[in-house]
Design an enzyme around this catalytic site. Structure first.
Site, PDB file in Angstrom:
ATOM      1  N   ASP A  12       0.867  -1.164  -0.022  1.00 41.30           N
ATOM      2  CA  ASP A  12       0.140  -0.097   0.003  1.00 41.30           C
ATOM      3  C   ASP A  12       0.758   1.401  -0.077  1.00 41.30           C
ATOM      4  O   ASP A  12       2.103   1.172  -0.156  1.00 41.30           O
ATOM      5  CB  ASP A  12      -0.862   0.044   1.416  1.00 41.30           C
ATOM      6  CG  ASP A  12      -0.375  -0.177   2.547  1.00 41.30           C
ATOM      7  OD1 ASP A  12       0.846   0.330   2.536  1.00 41.30           O
ATOM      8  OD2 ASP A  12      -0.570  -0.613   3.337  1.00 41.30           O
ATOM      9  N   ASP A  28       1.177   3.378   2.444  1.00 45.04           N
ATOM     10  CA  ASP A  28       1.107   3.953   3.674  1.00 45.04           C
ATOM     11  C   ASP A  28      -0.053   4.631   4.086  1.00 45.04           C
ATOM     12  O   ASP A  28      -1.058   4.311   3.428  1.00 45.04           O
ATOM     13  CB  ASP A  28       2.465   4.527   4.185  1.00 45.04           C
ATOM     14  CG  ASP A  28       2.929   4.477   5.677  1.00 45.04           C
ATOM     15  OD1 ASP A  28       2.479   3.588   6.337  1.00 45.04           O
ATOM     16  OD2 ASP A  28       3.325   5.526   6.167  1.00 45.04           O
TER      17      ASP A  28
END
Length: 301
Positions: free
Chosen positions: A212, A214
């Site tokens: 992802d 973050d």
């Protein structure tokens, strides 16, 4: 180290051996001066290459990043004759161009952990050189293997891994700070693992698997939390599949590792600053797996 048989320690998650298609091997239950490693270690082969597989978080993922027994893990691998460590782990991406589901062969690290034992040598002055925390020979080996993969597997050459303590993820302010520090990846397990490998004179490389962005990058949709989690797990699955493909490609040709010694293999040559004759013989013996060859002709005690 040039005459030492090649054996590659692989640190990853549960089921890695099965995913690689490793041959049936033997499982070792070990103890070390630093306690038991986080899992039994499986000694096996992959197309003739000797490998040793260790589950960083233990069977069932029971160790959080702070409590992984990093010293026991590295000591155990060293005691089994491992010469190179190939690690992998999920991370967040701190840069737009590093997309979730891709791979990064990290080349630098920023250590922001503060609750972990970071050295084997608590009763001696041992200062390893660590300006390049990941083995350049292993990085070259992995990048060459990446060129043999399908074009849809994107592997980034280099990235700075920011290792935070955890186990909670970053705040938005922290995430932006990590980007400003020059971070490309955010994770929780690279340190002190890489540093301890250097202290044990093991070559070490890391394949990071971004799942992802973050929390620095705002979401562009109104997806519910469950949908976001499912997206992250999907990215992890894609990155894991790519990671296995890269490992298989690399292990299919280890000529470079066999022919070119890693600088890490002599990391202690100039690192032991203590007068060896002043060190406690019991401590020298306790850590003999790690530094014993430097005391063979030295007068200790």
């Amino acid at each position: 180290m040039t005459d030492t048989p090649l054996r590659i320690g692989i640190i990853g998650g549960t089921g890695l051996g099965d995913a690689l298609g490793a041959e049936a091997g033997e499982t070792r239950e070990l103890d070390t001066p630093f306690g038991k490693p986080s899992s039994p270690i499986t000694l096996t082969q992959w197309h003739g290459v000797e490998i040793a597989i260790l589950q960083r978080h233990g069977p069932g993922h029971v160790f959080n990043p702070t409590h992984v027994p990093y010293r026991a893990n590295i000591h155990a691998l060293k005691s089994l004759g491992v010469t190179h460590v190939l690690a992998s782990g999920a991370t967040g991406s701190l840069q737009e161009h590093i997309q979730p589901g891709q791979l990064v062969i990290a080349d630098q690290v920023i250590d922001r952990t503060h609750r972990r034992a970071k050295t084997f040598y608590e009763h001696a002055a041992v200062h390893v050189e660590f300006s390049e925390p990941f083995c350049p020979v292993m990085r070259q080996w992995l990048l060459a293997a990446a060129k043999r993969l399908d074009s849809d597997v994107k592997v980034h050459d280099g990235g700075t891994y920011v290792c935070m303590e955890g186990p909670a993820f970053s705040t938005k302010a922290e995430s932006h700070m990590h980007r400003q520090m020059g971070g490309d990846l955010i994770g929780m397990t690279c340190m002190p693992e890489a540093k301890l490998a250097r202290e044990a004179e093991l070559a070490y490389a890391l394949i990071a698997m971004p799942t992802d962005y973050d929390c620095w990058r705002p979401h562009t949709s109104d997806q519910p939390v469950q949908a976001l989690l499912e997206e992250i797990m999907g990215n992890l699955k894609r990155a894991t599949t790519a990671n296995i493909s890269l490992m298989k490609a690399a292990l299919s040709d280890v000529t470079l590792l066999s022919q070119q010694p890693s600088p890490a293999h002599d990391a202690l040559k100039l690192a032991i600053w203590s007068d060896k004759s002043k060190l406690d013989p019991a401590e020298v013996e306790r850590l003999s797996v790690l530094w014993g060859r430097y005391f063979e002709q030295a007068e200790v005690g």
